[in-house]
Design a protein around this motif. Structure first.
Motif, PDB file in Angstrom:
ATOM      1  N   PHE A 128       6.733   0.573   0.353  1.00 54.42           N
ATOM      2  CA  PHE A 128       8.004   1.161   0.781  1.00 54.42           C
ATOM      3  C   PHE A 128       8.428   0.573   2.137  1.00 54.42           C
ATOM      4  CE2 PHE A 128      10.458   4.631   2.762  1.00 54.42           C
ATOM      5  CZ  PHE A 128      11.475   4.687   1.823  1.00 54.42           C
ATOM      6  N   ASP A 129       7.465   0.452   3.050  1.00 52.55           N
ATOM      7  CA  ASP A 129       7.788  -0.027   4.393  1.00 52.55           C
ATOM      8  C   ASP A 129       8.116  -1.519   4.402  1.00 52.55           C
ATOM      9  OD1 ASP A 129       7.351   2.475   5.314  1.00 52.55           O
ATOM     10  OD2 ASP A 129       5.294   2.101   5.981  1.00 52.55           O
ATOM     11  N   ASN A 130       7.395  -2.293   3.572  1.00 50.21           N
ATOM     12  CA  ASN A 130       7.545  -3.747   3.627  1.00 50.21           C
ATOM     13  C   ASN A 130       8.450  -4.306   2.544  1.00 50.21           C
ATOM     14  OD1 ASN A 130       5.459  -4.880   5.765  1.00 50.21           O
ATOM     15  ND2 ASN A 130       4.615  -3.049   4.812  1.00 50.21           N
ATOM     16  N   GLU A 131       8.905  -3.428   1.645  1.00 51.74           N
ATOM     17  CA  GLU A 131       9.842  -3.824   0.584  1.00 51.74           C
ATOM     18  C   GLU A 131       9.285  -4.958  -0.273  1.00 51.74           C
ATOM     19  OE1 GLU A 131      13.731  -4.397   2.157  1.00 51.74           O
ATOM     20  OE2 GLU A 131      13.583  -2.703   3.529  1.00 51.74           O
ATOM     21  N   LYS A 132       7.976  -4.931  -0.506  1.00 53.10           N
ATOM     22  CA  LYS A 132       7.362  -5.962  -1.340  1.00 53.10           C
ATOM     23  C   LYS A 132       6.391  -5.307  -2.306  1.00 53.10           C
ATOM     24  CE  LYS A 132       7.281  -9.752   1.880  1.00 53.10           C
ATOM     25  NZ  LYS A 132       6.459 -10.224   2.972  1.00 53.10           N
ATOM     26  N   PRO A 146       8.768  -1.950  -5.204  1.00 60.64           N
ATOM     27  CA  PRO A 146       9.832  -1.224  -4.507  1.00 60.64           C
ATOM     28  C   PRO A 146      11.044  -1.045  -5.423  1.00 60.64           C
ATOM     29  CG  PRO A 146       9.718  -3.482  -3.712  1.00 60.64           C
ATOM     30  CD  PRO A 146       8.613  -3.330  -4.721  1.00 60.64           C
ATOM     31  N   PRO A 178      14.709  -1.320  -5.096  1.00 56.94           N
ATOM     32  CA  PRO A 178      15.637  -1.789  -4.069  1.00 56.94           C
ATOM     33  C   PRO A 178      17.035  -1.194  -4.233  1.00 56.94           C
ATOM     34  CG  PRO A 178      15.319  -3.468  -5.740  1.00 56.94           C
ATOM     35  CD  PRO A 178      14.549  -2.278  -6.186  1.00 56.94           C
ATOM     36  N   GLU A 220      18.914   0.024   1.422  1.00 58.46           N
ATOM     37  CA  GLU A 220      17.561   0.417   1.792  1.00 58.46           C
ATOM     38  C   GLU A 220      16.730   0.565   0.529  1.00 58.46           C
ATOM     39  OE1 GLU A 220      18.491   4.043   3.754  1.00 58.46           O
ATOM     40  OE2 GLU A 220      18.693   5.131   1.884  1.00 58.46           O
ATOM     41  N   VAL A 221      15.413   0.622   0.735  1.00 59.71           N
ATOM     42  CA  VAL A 221      14.540   0.848  -0.413  1.00 59.71           C
ATOM     43  C   VAL A 221      14.632   2.318  -0.787  1.00 59.71           C
ATOM     44  CG1 VAL A 221      12.186   0.748  -1.252  1.00 59.71           C
ATOM     45  CG2 VAL A 221      13.019  -0.996   0.277  1.00 59.71           C
ATOM     46  N   VAL A 281       9.463   3.968  -4.568  1.00 58.12           N
ATOM     47  CA  VAL A 281       8.460   3.054  -5.083  1.00 58.12           C
ATOM     48  C   VAL A 281       8.109   3.507  -6.488  1.00 58.12           C
ATOM     49  CG1 VAL A 281       6.059   2.351  -4.842  1.00 58.12           C
ATOM     50  CG2 VAL A 281       7.515   2.472  -2.831  1.00 58.12           C
ATOM     51  N   ASP A 307      20.696   4.218  -7.239  1.00 54.91           N
ATOM     52  CA  ASP A 307      21.536   3.903  -6.088  1.00 54.91           C
ATOM     53  C   ASP A 307      22.961   4.380  -6.329  1.00 54.91           C
ATOM     54  OD1 ASP A 307      21.485   2.880  -3.574  1.00 54.91           O
ATOM     55  OD2 ASP A 307      22.305   0.941  -4.165  1.00 54.91           O
TER      56      ASP A 307
END
Lengths: 230, 896
Positions: B578-582, B600, B602, B606-607, B610, B645
Motif C-alpha cells: 500500500f505504501d510503495n504502490e508495488k 495494489p 491503483p 492514490e492507491v 490492496v 475509484d
C-alpha cells in the motif's frame, strides 16, 4: 383602574420591552420596578416585595426556574413568566415550580393587563375558603352537591371528570398544566400519564361545551395545559 | 526503456521531464564501481563521505564492511553509524542492514556498502540492491559499492573469463539509473601486490576460487569490463542529453531485439546475450516463451528464465501453440523486431530431418529479420530439455490410441463383405484423425503405424498374415502411413490453435464477466465482493481486499471471514504494498516468502487498497507466474480498482452536489425570508413614522388606521418568525416531534382561538366525530399546521367565504381536510405548493387578491415537513365546485 397601586416588578434585559411596558403599566395604575438581571430581580423582590413579577425566561445570568426557586419564602409575589413560542417546556417547568401564569412573546398588552388583574383578584381572595358553588354563564357547578348544570339540564359527570372540573373552576382564569391536573386528580405517583388528562378533558368538553372544537370555558393552552375561562 | 532513440520526440522529452521530476523526488544513487575486491571501493567511498561530513552534511553509515582493515576503520571514526539489525536465522544470530531504521532516520546521505549482497532469508528483500531501491524511492540519497562481475548482464562473460560463476548479481538497471558512477581503478599489478601483502579480504564463499580469480589476465579483462561499463554509461548520458537539447545528427535506425527462451538453463545465457546486444544497440528488447502445454516443471523453469529477462529490462511474453518458428516470426513482425536471438539446439531430433529444426525454419521464415543463433553454454546441469520439446504422452494416451485402432478394425470387419479395401483405409484415417485431435502427437503417430499394420494383417490378402501377395500394396501402405502422419500433424496443430484461441476467448469472457458484474453494482462493499469472487474463481485463489481506514493505514480485511487468512506478517507485506504502490509477496521480488501475492489497487490519484491472492494449489501458484495470466490478473485488478475509484468519485460528487443543493435551498430561504420580513417591517416603520410626522394634525380616523396597520403587520411578522423558527428547528434536527395522543379538537380549538381576529369574517365549520380517537402528534407542531392552513384559507379567499375542517378515520389513519369555497389553487402542479421556500407564482389566475405572494411557500413547506415527521401525508387539490382542499393523513398508531 381597579387595582389600588399594586407594585409590579418587570424583569427583562431588553430596554425596548421595558420602554413600553413601564408607561403602559403606570397608565394602568401600577407602580413599576425594573430589573435587567436575575440577581437584580431577586434583590428587588426581597427589598420591595412586589405583588406581581413579570419575568422574562431569557435572562443573561440566571434561568427562570432558578429565580422562581430563589424567591424569598415570605414573598407573596405572583410570577408571570414570559418567553418565546417553541419554549413550551420552559413555561411548564416554571408553572410547575410555582409561577402563576405565562405569556408568549410577543403578547398583547390587553392580554397582559387582563392577566395581571386576574392574578391580583385571586390574590385578594386567596385566603378565603373556596366557594361552595360556581357559575360561569349557563354553566353552574355545585361543589358540595356534586351537581353540574348546563342551562337547566343536569350534566352527568364521572367522579374523575367532576374532580377535574372542580379543580379547573377553582383556578378559573389561570393556566393549569397537565402535570398539575394529573397530580390533583390522580395523585402524586401518576407522572408521565398526561394522556389520561387529555382523554378526560376531551370527554368533559363533550359534556359541558356546546361546540367542543370552539370551547367557551375549557380552553387549550397548546403544549402547556388548560385554562378555564368564565 | 526508450522506444525511439533516433530523434528527439515529444514522448522522449516528456519521459525525460518525468525522469527529472522523479529524480527530484527520488533519492540520488552514487555507485563506486570496481573491477574486483580489494581495489579500494569502500575506502574511496568513505573518503568522499568524510569530505561531505566536513561540509556538515547529515550522513549516516548504513552498513559498511571494513573487513578489519585499519585504514578503512579509521575513516569511520566519529561517523554516525546505523546499528545493525540482528536476525535469528535457524538458530544463528545474523547481522543485517536495518532498512526500517534507516528509513525512519532519514539522513541526507546514507552509505550502503556492497550492493550485490544477498540478505539473510526473512529480510524484507532478498537482495541488498532492493533495500537501496527502497531507500531511493523514499527520497534518500545513497552511496554504494559494486564489483563489475556482479552485474547481471556480465555474469556469463565474467564466468567465461574467470571460470568462476558469481551468484550474487545486480540488475543492470540499477547501475543505469545511478546518477553517478565513480570508477575505482587500480592497475592489476598493484592489486596483486596488495593481495600478496594480505590487504585484500577474501569472502568466505568458495566462489572466489582464491588465487585463480586474481590472475593477472583475469584482472585485466575485468578491468576492461569495468572501464567499458563506465564508458557505456557516458554514452547513454550523452544520448539523453542530446535528446533533451535537440542536437540534430544522424542516429542509427531503431532496433528491437527478441530473445526466445525455453526451459533449458542455457536460455539464461541467451537472455544475457540479448541484453548485451540490446544495450549495445540502445534497443528495447522482448523475451518470448512458446508454451506447448500449461503446467509442469518445464513451464516453471522457462518462466524463471523469462523472469530473468524481465529483471534485465525486457518485456516478456508467452504464446501458446505448436509451430514454434511461425509463432516467433509472427510475433517479431507484430512488434517490429529487427533481430531475433535464439539458441542453437544441442541435439538433433528425428522430426528435424523431416521438416528441419525450428531454427532452420526460423531462418527460412524470417526474411529481413536478422537471426542470431547463439550456442548455449551448458552450466553443468544435466538437463538438456530443449525449447520446442513436445509434451510426453502418458501410457493412457497410448492405450487410447491402440483402442481407437481396435475400434476402426472392428468397424472394418463389419464393412469388409460389402466394401472395397480402399474404403476401409478411410475408416482407419478417421480413427487416426480422432486420435490426433484428442491425444498428443506421439500417440497419433503410433495410431498411424498400428492402423497400417492392422489393415495389412486383417484385410490385405493373404488375410491374417503380414505377408503381402501383391507388391503394389506396399505403396498403398506407405501412402496410407504418410497420409495418416500428415493428418495427425495437422489435426494436432488445429487443436493447439483452437486451444490457444479458446483460452484467449475464455480470458476475454472472464474479463467481460467481471466488468459486467462491476457495472451492475454500486457501493464499496458490493464492488469488493464482486471483484474478490471473480478473481478467486478465475485464478484458483482465495482473494481478499484490504482497504485503508481513516488513519491511512490498511485496516483488517474488508470481509471479516478473510481475517484468519492473513497473519500479522502478511498484513505487514500488505501495508508495504500500500505504501510503495508495488506488488509484493508470492512470486515477486519483494517479501517473496509470503504465500500470498499482494497487488495494489491503483486509483486515479492514490492507491485505493490492496488485494491479496492466496493460491489454493501448486497449479494456481504456477499460473500466477505466467506472464499472460499475470497480465489478465493485472487487467482484473485494474478493472476492480477502476470500478472502486469511479464509485468513490461518484460518492464524492454526490456529496458535493448535495452540499450545493443545500446551499441553493439556504439562499432560496434567505431571499424568501428577506422579502417576507422586509414587507411588514416597511409597513410598520412607515406607519410609525407617519404617526410621528403627522403628530396632532392627524385625524382620529387616520391615526386609528395607521395604528391598526402597525398592529396587523406586527402580528404577521410574529407568525413569520414562528414559521421560520419551526423550520429551522425541524431542519437542524433540534426538534424531534414528540408524539402524544392528543384529541384532535384540542389543536383545532387552540388554532381557531389564536386566529380569532383573522377568521372573524369567515364562517368556520368543524366536523370531528365525537368518537374520533386521540391522534399521536406533537401538538405544538400540529397547531402550526392548522394555523398555516387556516390562515391561508382566510387570506386567499374573499371575506365571507366558508371554511370547513373535517375529520374522520380511514384504515387506521386519521384523515383531516381543510376546505374553502374560494377561487381555488393556482393552476399547475399542486405538489409544488409544498416545495420548500418556493414562492408560488401567482401571476394570472392565482387565488386571493393578488396583492402579494407572501406566506404560501414557507407555511405549506412547514405543513409538509411536520406531517411527514408524523409519518403522514398532505396533498392539495381543487375543491368541487370551487375552492381549495388540503387533505392530511396521520397514522393513528405509533410507528416505531
Amino acid at each position: 383602574m381597579t387595582s389600588i397601586s399594586a407594585t409590579i416588578l418587570v424583569v427583562d434585559d431588553e430596554a425596548a420591552i421595558l420602554r413600553f411596558l413601564k408607561p403602559f403599566l403606570q397608565a394602568e395604575g401600577y407602580s413599576v420596578l425594573e430589573a435587567r438581571t436575575g440577581r437584580e430581580a431577586l434583590a428587588m423582590a426581597s427589598s420591595h416585595e412586589p405583588e406581581v413579577i413579570l419575568l422574562d425566561l431569557g435572562l443573561p445570568d440566571m434561568d427562570g426556574e432558578e429565580i422562581i426557586q430563589a424567591l424569598p419564602p415570605w414573598s407573596r409575589a405572583r410570577v408571570i413568566v414570559v418567553s418565546a413560542r417553541g419554549r413550551e417546556q420552559d413555561k411548564v417547568s416554571a408553572l410547575d415550580l410555582g409561577a402563576s401564569d405565562y405569556l408568549t412573546k410577543p403578547f398583547s398588552l390587553a392580554e397582559l393587563a387582563a392577566r395581571i388583574r386576574a392574578l391580583l383578584r385571586r390574590g385578594a381572595t386567596a385566603d378565603a375558603p373556596p366557594p361552595a358553588s360556581y357559575r360561569f354563564g349557563d354553566l353552574s357547578i355545585d361543589i358540595e352537591a356534586h351537581v353540574v348544570r348546563l342551562g337547566d339540564e343536569e350534566v352527568h359527570l364521572t367522579p374523575t371528570e367532576f374532580k377535574m372540573l372542580a379543580f379547573l373552576a377553582r383556578h378559573a382564569g389561570k393556566v393549569v398544566t397537565h402535570g398539575q391536573l394529573l397530580k390533583e386528580v390522580w395523585g402524586k405517583h401518576s407522572q408521565g400519564q398526561e394522556h389520561y388528562v387529555r382523554i378526560h378533558v376531551h370527554k368533559l368538553r363533550q359534556k359541558i361545551e356546546h361546540d367542543p372544537a370552539r370551547p367557551r370555558h375549557l380552553h387549550t393552552e397548546t403544549g402547556v395545559g388548560y385554562r378555564f375561562k368564565e | 526503456m526508450r522506444d525511439e532513440d533516433q530523434r528527439p520526440d515529444p514522448d522522449a522529452l516528456l519521459a525525460m521531464v518525468r525522469r527529472e521530476e522523479e529524480g527530484k523526488r527520488r533519492g540520488q544513487l552514487r555507485i563506486f564501481l570496481g573491477m574486483a575486491p580489494g581495489v579500494g571501493k569502500t575506502y574511496a567511498m568513505l573518503e568522499a563521505a568524510r569530505a561531505k561530513m566536513a561540509e556538515g552534511l547529515d550522513l549516516l553509515a548504513g552498513i559498511v564492511e571494513t573487513h578489519g582493515r585499519e585504514e578503512t576503520e579509521a575513516l569511520l571514526y566519529e561517523m554516525p553509524a546505523l546499528p545493525r539489525k540482528r536476525i535469528d536465522y535457524k538458530g544463528h544470530l545474523l547481522e543485517e542492514f536495518d532498512l526500517d531504521e534507516a528509513l525512519a532516520r532519514r539522513p541526507a546521505l546514507i552509505l550502503v556498502d556492497e550492493l550485490a549482497h544477498t540478505n539473510v532469508p526473512g529480510s524484507r528483500h532478498p537482495k541488498r540492491w532492493q533495500d537501496v531501491e527502497e531507500l531511493l524511492e523514499n527520497g534518500l540519497n545513497v552511496w554504494s559499492t559494486l564489483n563489475v562481475q556482479h552485474l547481471e548482464s556480465l555474469n556469463d562473460i565474467v564466468a567465461q573469463i574467470t571460470g568462476v560463476r558469481v551468484r550474487e548479481t545486480v540488475p543492470d538497471a540499477v547501475l543505469e539509473r545511478a546518477e553517478s558512477v565513480i570508477l575505482v581503478d587500480l592497475p592489476p599489478e598493484d592489486l596483486r601486490q596488495r593481495l600478496n601483502e594480505g590487504k585484500v579480504y577474501l569472502p568466505r564463499q568458495a566462489e572466489w576460487a582464491g588465487e585463480n580469480f586474481f590472475r593477472s589476465g583475469n584482472l585485466s579483462a575485468l578491468r576492461e569490463l569495468a572501464l567499458r561499463s563506465t564508458a557505456n554509461r557516458v554514452n547513454t548520458e550523452v544520448l539523453v542529453y542530446r535528446q533533451g537539447h535537440s542536437i540534430q545528427t544522424t542516429w542509427p535506425t531503431a532496433e528491437r531485439i527478441l530473445v526466445c527462451v525455453g526451459p533449458s538453463p542455457t536460455s539464461a545465457t541467451l537472455v544475457r546475450a540479448a541484453k548485451r546486444l540490446a544495450d549495445g544497440l540502445h534497443a528495447p528488447w522482448h523475451a518470448l516463451y512458446i508454451q506447448h502445454q500449461p503446467g509442469g516443471g518445464q513451464t516453471s523453469r522457462a518462466l524463471a528464465n523469462l523472469n530473468l529477462a524481465r529483471e534485465l529490462g525486457a518485456q516478456t511474453h508467452v504464446l501458446a501453440g505448436g509451430d514454434v518458428a511461425r509463432l516467433i516470426v509472427g510475433f517479431a513482425r507484430q512488434h517490429n523486431v529487427t533481430r531475433i536471438v535464439v539458441g542453437k539446439p544441442l541435439h538433433r531430433r528425428f522430426t528435424d530431418l523431416l521438416r528441419g529444426s525450428p531454427v532452420d525454419q526460423l531462418v527460412r521464415l524470417s526474411e529481413e529479420i536478422d537471426v542470431h543463433v547463439i550456442k548455449g553454454q551448458d552450466t553443468g546441469t544435466p538437463r538438456t530439455a530443449k525449447p520446442g520439446a513436445l509434451p510426453k504422452p502418458r501410457w493412457k494416451d497410448y492405450a487410447a490410441a491402440v483402442s481407437v485402432v481396435g475400434l476402426s478394425t472392428a468397424a472394418c470387419f463389419a464393412m469388409f463383405p460389402y466394401f472395397e479395401l480402399a474404403n476401409l483405409i478411410m475408416v482407419y484415417l478417421v480413427g487416426v484423425m480422432a486420435v490426433a485431435f484428442w491425444l498428443p502427437r506421439r500417440a497419433s503417430a503410433l495410431a498411424s503405424g498400428l492402423s497400417v499394420l492392422a489393415f495389412d494383417f486383417c484385410f490385405v490378402p493373404p488375410r491374417f498374415s503380414f505377408a503381402v501377395t501383391d507388391v503394389a500394396y506396399l505403396v498403398t501402405f506407405l501412402v496410407m502411413f504418410l497420409v495418416a502422419l500428415v493428418i495427425s500433424g495437422m489435426a494436432s496443430r488445429i487443436k493447439a490453435q483452437a486451444d490457444s484461441a479458446g483460452q484467449l476467448e475464455r480470458q476475454a469472457s472472464e474479463l467481460s464477466g467481471l466488468s459486467r458484474h462491476l457495472a451492475a453494482n454500486r457501493g464499496t462493499a458490493s464492488l469488493v465482493q464482486v471483484a474478490r469472487n471473480h478473481i478467486a474463481a478465475v485464478f484458483g485463489c482465495k482473494a481478499f481486499v484490504l482497504l485503508p481506514g481513516a488513519s491511512g493505514k490498511l485496516e483488517t480485511a474488508f470481509m471479516p471471514s478473510d481475517e484468519e487468512l492473513i497473519s500479522s506478517k502478511d498484513h505487514g507485506v500488505a501495508q508495504w504494498v500500500f505504501d510503495n504502490e508495488k506488488p509484493a509477496g508470492l512470486s515477486t521480488q519483494t517479501l517473496a516468502d509470503s504465500d500470498i501475492l499482494f497487488l495494489p489497487l491503483p486509483g486515479t490519484d492514490e492507491v485505493l487498497g490492496v488485494i491479496g491472492l492466496k493460491p489454493l494449489d501448486e497449479d494456481a501458484r504456477d499460473s500466477l507466474l505466467l506472464p499472460d495470466r499475470r497480465r489478465l490478473l493485472d487487467a482484473f485488478v485494474h478493472q476492480a480498482a477502476m470500478a472502486l475509484d469511479v464509485d468513490r468519485l461518484e460518492e464524492k460528487a454526490k456529496a458535493t452536489l448535495m452540499e450545493a443543493e443545500r446551499e441553493k435551498l439556504r439562499s432560496a430561504l434567505l431571499s424568501t425570508v428577506t422579502h417576507d420580513f422586509k414587507t411588514p417591517l416597511a409597513a410598520i416603520s412607515g406607519s410609525a413614522e407617519s404617526l410621528m410626522a403627522l403628530g396632532e394634525s392627524a385625524s382620529p380616523e387616520v391615526r386609528r388606521a395607521l395604528e391598526e396597520n402597525i398592529a396587523a403587520e406586527a402580528s404577521r411578522l410574529e407568525r413569520l418568525a414562528d414559521n421560520l423558527l419551526r423550520i429551522a428547528a425541524l431542519e437542524s434536527g433540534a426538534v424531534v416531534p414528540e408524539l402524544k395522543p392528543v384529541p384532535l379538537e384540542e389543536v383545532i380549538g387552540s388554532s381557531l382561538a389564536r386566529l380569532e381576529s383573522i377568521l372573524a369574517g369567515h364562517p368556520v365549520r368543524v366536523d370531528v366525530p365525537p368518537d374520533m380517537p386521540p391522534i399521536p402528534m406533537d401538538e405544538v407542531l400540529m397547531e402550526q399546521v392548522f394555523l398555516n392552513l387556516l390562515e391561508n384559507a382566510a387570506k386567499y379567499t374573499p371575506p365571507g367565504t366558508a371554511i370547513a375542517i373535517l375529520a374522520d378515520t380511514h384504515r387506521g389513519e386519521a384523515v383531516i381536510e381543510v376546505r374553502d369555497t374560494g377561487p381555488g389553487l393556482p393552476p399547475g402542479d399542486h405538489d409544488r405548493l409544498f416545495e420548500r421556500y418556493q414562492r408560488g407564482d401567482r401571476r394570472g389566475g392565482g387565488r386571493g387578491d393578488g396583492r402579494d405572494a407572501e406566506g404560501y411557500g414557507l407555511g405549506l413547506a412547514i405543513c409538509k415537513a411536520v406531517i411527514r415527521a408524523h409519518g403522514g401525508s398532505i396533498t392539495a387539490r381543487d375543491n368541487a365546485p370551487s375552492g381549495a382542499r388540503f387533505t392530511m393523513t396521520l397514522p393513528l398508531h405509533h410507528q416505531s
